[in-house]
Design a protein around this motif. Structure first.
Motif, PDB file in Angstrom:
ATOM      1  N   SER B  36      -5.460   3.198   6.211  1.00 48.21           N
ATOM      2  CA  SER B  36      -5.889   4.095   5.140  1.00 48.21           C
ATOM      3  C   SER B  36      -5.470   5.534   5.432  1.00 48.21           C
ATOM      4  O   SER B  36      -5.427   5.958   6.590  1.00 48.21           O
ATOM      5  N   ALA B  37      -5.223   6.273   4.341  1.00 47.60           N
ATOM      6  CA  ALA B  37      -4.873   7.681   4.494  1.00 47.60           C
ATOM      7  C   ALA B  37      -6.105   8.473   4.930  1.00 47.60           C
ATOM      8  O   ALA B  37      -7.218   8.165   4.502  1.00 47.60           O
ATOM      9  N   PRO B  38      -5.905   9.488   5.778  1.00 43.85           N
ATOM     10  CA  PRO B  38      -7.034  10.272   6.284  1.00 43.85           C
ATOM     11  C   PRO B  38      -7.929  10.821   5.175  1.00 43.85           C
ATOM     12  O   PRO B  38      -9.157  10.797   5.303  1.00 43.85           O
ATOM     13  N   HIS B  39      -7.337  11.291   4.064  1.00 38.44           N
ATOM     14  CA  HIS B  39      -8.209  11.884   3.035  1.00 38.44           C
ATOM     15  C   HIS B  39      -9.061  10.818   2.336  1.00 38.44           C
ATOM     16  O   HIS B  39     -10.117  11.122   1.802  1.00 38.44           O
ATOM     17  N   LEU B  40      -8.616   9.560   2.372  1.00 36.21           N
ATOM     18  CA  LEU B  40      -9.442   8.491   1.796  1.00 36.21           C
ATOM     19  C   LEU B  40     -10.539   8.059   2.772  1.00 36.21           C
ATOM     20  O   LEU B  40     -11.642   7.697   2.362  1.00 36.21           O
ATOM     21  N   LEU B  41     -10.210   8.133   4.051  1.00 34.38           N
ATOM     22  CA  LEU B  41     -11.240   7.799   5.038  1.00 34.38           C
ATOM     23  C   LEU B  41     -12.372   8.823   5.008  1.00 34.38           C
ATOM     24  O   LEU B  41     -13.519   8.502   5.327  1.00 34.38           O
ATOM     25  N   GLU B  42     -12.039  10.051   4.600  1.00 33.17           N
ATOM     26  CA  GLU B  42     -13.097  11.052   4.425  1.00 33.17           C
ATOM     27  C   GLU B  42     -14.109  10.555   3.381  1.00 33.17           C
ATOM     28  O   GLU B  42     -15.313  10.754   3.511  1.00 33.17           O
ATOM     29  N   LEU B  70      -6.915   3.047  -7.917  1.00 27.82           N
ATOM     30  CA  LEU B  70      -7.152   1.788  -7.204  1.00 27.82           C
ATOM     31  C   LEU B  70      -7.170   1.997  -5.687  1.00 27.82           C
ATOM     32  O   LEU B  70      -7.999   1.436  -4.976  1.00 27.82           O
ATOM     33  N   GLU B  71      -6.252   2.839  -5.232  1.00 31.77           N
ATOM     34  CA  GLU B  71      -6.168   3.106  -3.798  1.00 31.77           C
ATOM     35  C   GLU B  71      -7.396   3.897  -3.325  1.00 31.77           C
ATOM     36  O   GLU B  71      -7.945   3.628  -2.247  1.00 31.77           O
ATOM     37  N   VAL B  72      -7.830   4.844  -4.137  1.00 28.96           N
ATOM     38  CA  VAL B  72      -9.022   5.620  -3.777  1.00 28.96           C
ATOM     39  C   VAL B  72     -10.223   4.677  -3.666  1.00 28.96           C
ATOM     40  O   VAL B  72     -11.030   4.754  -2.740  1.00 28.96           O
ATOM     41  N   MET B  73     -10.278   3.755  -4.615  1.00 30.19           N
ATOM     42  CA  MET B  73     -11.407   2.820  -4.607  1.00 30.19           C
ATOM     43  C   MET B  73     -11.325   1.894  -3.393  1.00 30.19           C
ATOM     44  O   MET B  73     -12.284   1.770  -2.629  1.00 30.19           O
ATOM     45  N   ASP B  74     -10.184   1.249  -3.204  1.00 29.31           N
ATOM     46  CA  ASP B  74     -10.055   0.258  -2.133  1.00 29.31           C
ATOM     47  C   ASP B  74     -10.147   0.868  -0.738  1.00 29.31           C
ATOM     48  O   ASP B  74     -10.908   0.398   0.103  1.00 29.31           O
ATOM     49  N   ASP B  75      -9.374   1.911  -0.498  1.00 30.78           N
ATOM     50  CA  ASP B  75      -9.293   2.455   0.864  1.00 30.78           C
ATOM     51  C   ASP B  75     -10.351   3.519   1.144  1.00 30.78           C
ATOM     52  O   ASP B  75     -10.544   3.931   2.286  1.00 30.78           O
ATOM     53  N   GLY B  76     -11.026   3.988   0.101  1.00 28.18           N
ATOM     54  CA  GLY B  76     -12.065   4.991   0.291  1.00 28.18           C
ATOM     55  C   GLY B  76     -13.446   4.392   0.080  1.00 28.18           C
ATOM     56  O   GLY B  76     -14.157   4.064   1.031  1.00 28.18           O
ATOM     57  N   LEU B  77     -13.792   4.195  -1.183  1.00 28.99           N
ATOM     58  CA  LEU B  77     -15.149   3.774  -1.528  1.00 28.99           C
ATOM     59  C   LEU B  77     -15.493   2.379  -0.987  1.00 28.99           C
ATOM     60  O   LEU B  77     -16.490   2.198  -0.290  1.00 28.99           O
ATOM     61  N   ILE B  78     -14.654   1.394  -1.319  1.00 34.47           N
ATOM     62  CA  ILE B  78     -14.943   0.019  -0.896  1.00 34.47           C
ATOM     63  C   ILE B  78     -14.886  -0.105   0.620  1.00 34.47           C
ATOM     64  O   ILE B  78     -15.717  -0.771   1.240  1.00 34.47           O
ATOM     65  N   ALA B  79     -13.920   0.580   1.209  1.00 32.28           N
ATOM     66  CA  ALA B  79     -13.781   0.517   2.667  1.00 32.28           C
ATOM     67  C   ALA B  79     -15.042   1.048   3.349  1.00 32.28           C
ATOM     68  O   ALA B  79     -15.498   0.505   4.354  1.00 32.28           O
TER      69      ALA B  79
END
Ligand code: B12
Ligand SMILES: [Zn+2]
Lengths: 369, 249
Positions: B36-42, B70-79
């Motif tokens: 995941s991208a660092p800003h999404l892990l935030e 979709l990426e924000v959801m998957d790698d950020g919120l859902i993760a």
């Protein structure tokens, strides 16, 4: 606290079955004093459909009419042979009086509060209506306690029930808003709890005036919902205050996992803690020692509901072997529980004591009580 | 294979190290977070610590920066939610904390949902969830719903005290393929079987998969009354739901 009947016991230190009345037995155990045998105690409901049929007092009437309530409650003594009776089968009498919407259900289910429609939002809303103690869902409980006292006299311990502020919080604020508030604003939550405590004390005092010997205090800060530290932060001091404000023994009831908070619970000065089968008797006793009397912890859904007398007896013995001072079901028992399984609790207790003292009557004699 | 050190977020790295004990789950999460991208892990970190205002702000920022919804959801919120479920199952956190995490997740989803529905991206499946007739325990069911949503399912929540007809009507109205029933009382557990029978009587049993759960329910009981699956906790609920609708991973 222990009546004159037990003089011989006090002098000789020998347990004699039948020496104490059920009431003396329960009150002594709650006070941490010696007993002739371990009392069988039900701080929560042991009403079943079978018992309702037997005395023709059914839910929902038996939750709203003092006469039927008393008739059904008496069966834990007359039919099951327990040492206590407990007429408050629900946890919603006061919530109903506070104005929550209640679903009373039928003969074969417990009533409950519609928690999706909370009546309060903040500490400003917390108010006990001036006619709270005159509400029919409150007076029926007081009426039932008076009748039980009159009918059963001093033979058996009459246990009332007044909900603690934490569980009242679930009902009036809704479970999720209340739990979120506890995280977002602990100070405000404490203020709410402190104000709701008044309701707990008022209903408790009214039951004492009606003749209750002890009170169950359900306050569901269980390990299934919140951490042990939560209990310390929000409830330990509050429960200590309740001990000062309510002059008869209080039995805290929290079902679910609680070993992680038993030490805090034991610090409150409460007379007893009604504990759940998710906690091992020996481990629990080791934590609380003699600071608080444990009551419990026969499993409901498996042992009492689905299994037979043999398994019930095994769990009774596990409690007795661990030194648990009062034995009974863990929580309100499933309404379809068989009478046979419930009767087994006092029988197993008597057998256990008889096995340990050959001067006692054999279990077969005890059975004809 | 990725390693713990590859996770580009200190907080999440420590969380995984401290709270995820099962080897398979650990490997899976390390894989997920290290890609995941660092800003999404935030965003994930904001979910895990229940900071809803941060989740809101960071989601908006990520979208503004051009990262796909979709990426924000998957790698950020859902993760983020994946770790929350495990921490709850293992008693590292409790219900209030999970509620706060779910609130944070919702704060982010508010910005994602309109984009996804406008672009016609389908949820994993539509799930109807409810506590059965006569039962008002809903904390466990609600946690399951949070994790289901957190895993990309669309969930229609029928609340508590749900009759068989309400379940059936909802399936038809929403064209759902999955039903989840919860019961916490031995007195209401049989209503699960009755609801399943009603699905059969209404001739719609084959249109849906049915999963059940709640403390007194056992796999044997689930089997006996004809459910398709049983789940012991909210994490398992998601696994079971994925299996039933044929999603892997
Ligand atoms: C909190 C609680 C309450 C709250 C409910 C608040 C609410 N909105 O839900 C209050 C205090 C109001 C309450 C009321 C009552 N309760 Co209650 N309650 C509990 C308690 C302490 C915890 C339940 C809980 O929320 N657990 C936490 C959640 C997270 O766990 P969970 O629900 O099991 O859910 C998890 C899994 O099971 C699974 N899951 C759940 N649903 C689903 C669905 C699917 C599809 C899947 C796959 C998985 C799944 O995932 C969840 C998350 O991991 C339990 C005791 C216990 N420790 O279990 C008693 C308990 C359930 N209650 C009990 C009783 C008796 C009552 C009352 C009858 C009390 C009374 N005398 O009035 C009333 C009944 C009201 C009614 N008609 O429904 C008994 C039930 C006995 C029985 N088996 O029949 C229990 C077991 C206590 C006991 N030891 O005897 N209760
Ligand atoms: Zn209970």
């Amino acid at each position: 606290m222990v009546g004159e009947h037990s003089k011989e016991f006090q002098e000789t230190g020998r347990p004699v079955v039948g020496e104490m009345t059920g009431r003396e037995r329960v009150m002594a155990a709650l006070a941490g004093q010696a007993v002739d045998r371990t009392p069988v105690c039900n701080p929560t409901s042991v009403a079943t459909v079978e018992l309702m049929d037997l005395v023709d007092a059914h839910f929902p009437d038996a939750n709203r009419d003092g006469e039927k309530m008393a008739r059904l409650a008496a069966t834990s003594y007359t039919e099951l042979g327990f040492d206590s009776v407990m007429p408050v089968f629900t946890i919603i009498q006061e919530s109903s009086a506070l104005g929550c919407e209640i679903q009373w259900e039928g003969k074969d289910n417990w009533p409950t509060v519609r928690m999706s429609k909370p009546i309060w939002k903040s500490a400003d809303d917390v108010k006990m209506p001036s006619d709270f103690l005159k509400h029919p869902d409150i007076t029926c409980v007081l009426d039932a306690i008076r009748r039980l006292r009159q009918e059963l006299g001093d033979e058996v311990a009459i246990i009332g029930k007044t909900m603690g502020p934490w569980t009242l919080g679930y009902h009036v604020f809704g479970v999720e808003p209340f739990l979120l508030m506890s995280l977002d604003d602990p100070g405000h939550t404490k203020l709410c709890l402190d104000r709701m405590k008044e309701i707990t004390v008022a209903f408790g005092q009214a039951q004492i005036d009606a003749g209750a010997d002890a009170l169950t205090l359900p306050d569901h800060a269980t390990g299934d919902l919140v951490s042990g530290e939560y209990y310390r932060e929000f409830l330990r001091d509050l429960h200590t205050e309740l001990v000062d404000e309510i002059p008869i023994p209080l039995i805290l009831h929290i079902c679910g996992r609680t070993v992680d908070r038993m030490d805090y619970i034991a610090q409150t000065g409460l007379a007893a803690f009604h504990y759940d089968s998710k906690n091992d008797p020996a481990e629990s006793m080791e934590i609380v020692t003699d600071r608080i009397a444990l009551v419990g912890n026969i499993n409901n859904p498996q042992t009492l509901y689905a299994n037979g007398p043999e398994q019930v007896a095994e769990e009774v013995v596990r409690n007795l072997d661990a030194g648990v001072p009062l034995v009974g079901p863990e929580c309100a028992i499933p309404l379809q529980t068989a009478i046979e399984n419930l009767k087994e609790i006092p029988l197993a207790v008597a057998r256990w004591h008889a096995d340990r003292d050959s001067s006692l009557p054999a279990a077969s004699e005890v059975q004809d009580r | 294979m990725a390693e713990l050190a590859d996770i580009p977020n200190e907080f999440i790295k420590n969380e995984v190290d401290e709270f995820v004990e099962r080897e398979d789950e650990r490997a899976e999460l390390i894989e997920l977070y290290s890609q995941s991208a660092p800003h999404l892990l935030e965003i994930g970190a904001a979910i895990i610590s229940g900071r809803n205002e941060d989740a809101d702000r960071l989601t908006v920022e990520a979208l503004e920066r051009g990262t796909g919804a979709l990426e924000v959801m998957d790698d950020g919120l859902i993760a983020g939610m994946a770790l929350v479920g495990i921490k709850f199952r293992e008693n590292f956190i409790f219900v209030p904390e999970v509620l706060a995490c779910a609130r944070a997740m919702k704060a982010g989803m508010v910005h994602i949902e309109p984009i996804l529905s406008a672009s016609g991206i389908e949820p994993l499946a539509k799930v109807i969830m409810g506590t059965v007739k006569g039962d008002l325990h809903d904390i466990g069911k609600n946690l399951c719903i949070m994790l289901l949503r957190g895993a990309g399912f669309e969930v229609i929540d029928l609340g508590v005290d749900t009759s068989a007809d309400e379940f059936i009507d909802a399936v038809e109205e929403h064209d759902a393929t999955l039903v989840g029933m919860s019961a916490l009382l031995t007195t209401t557990m049989p209503n699960m079987g009755r609801t399943i029978d009603a699905f059969i009587d209404a001739d719609v049993r084959d249109d849906v998969k049915i999963m059940v759960g709640g403390a007194p329910v056992t796999p044997e009981f689930a089997d006996e009354m004809g459910a398709d699956a049983y789940g012991d906790n909210a994490v398992e609920c998601v696994e079971v739901a994925k299996r039933l609708v044929g999603v892997t991973g």
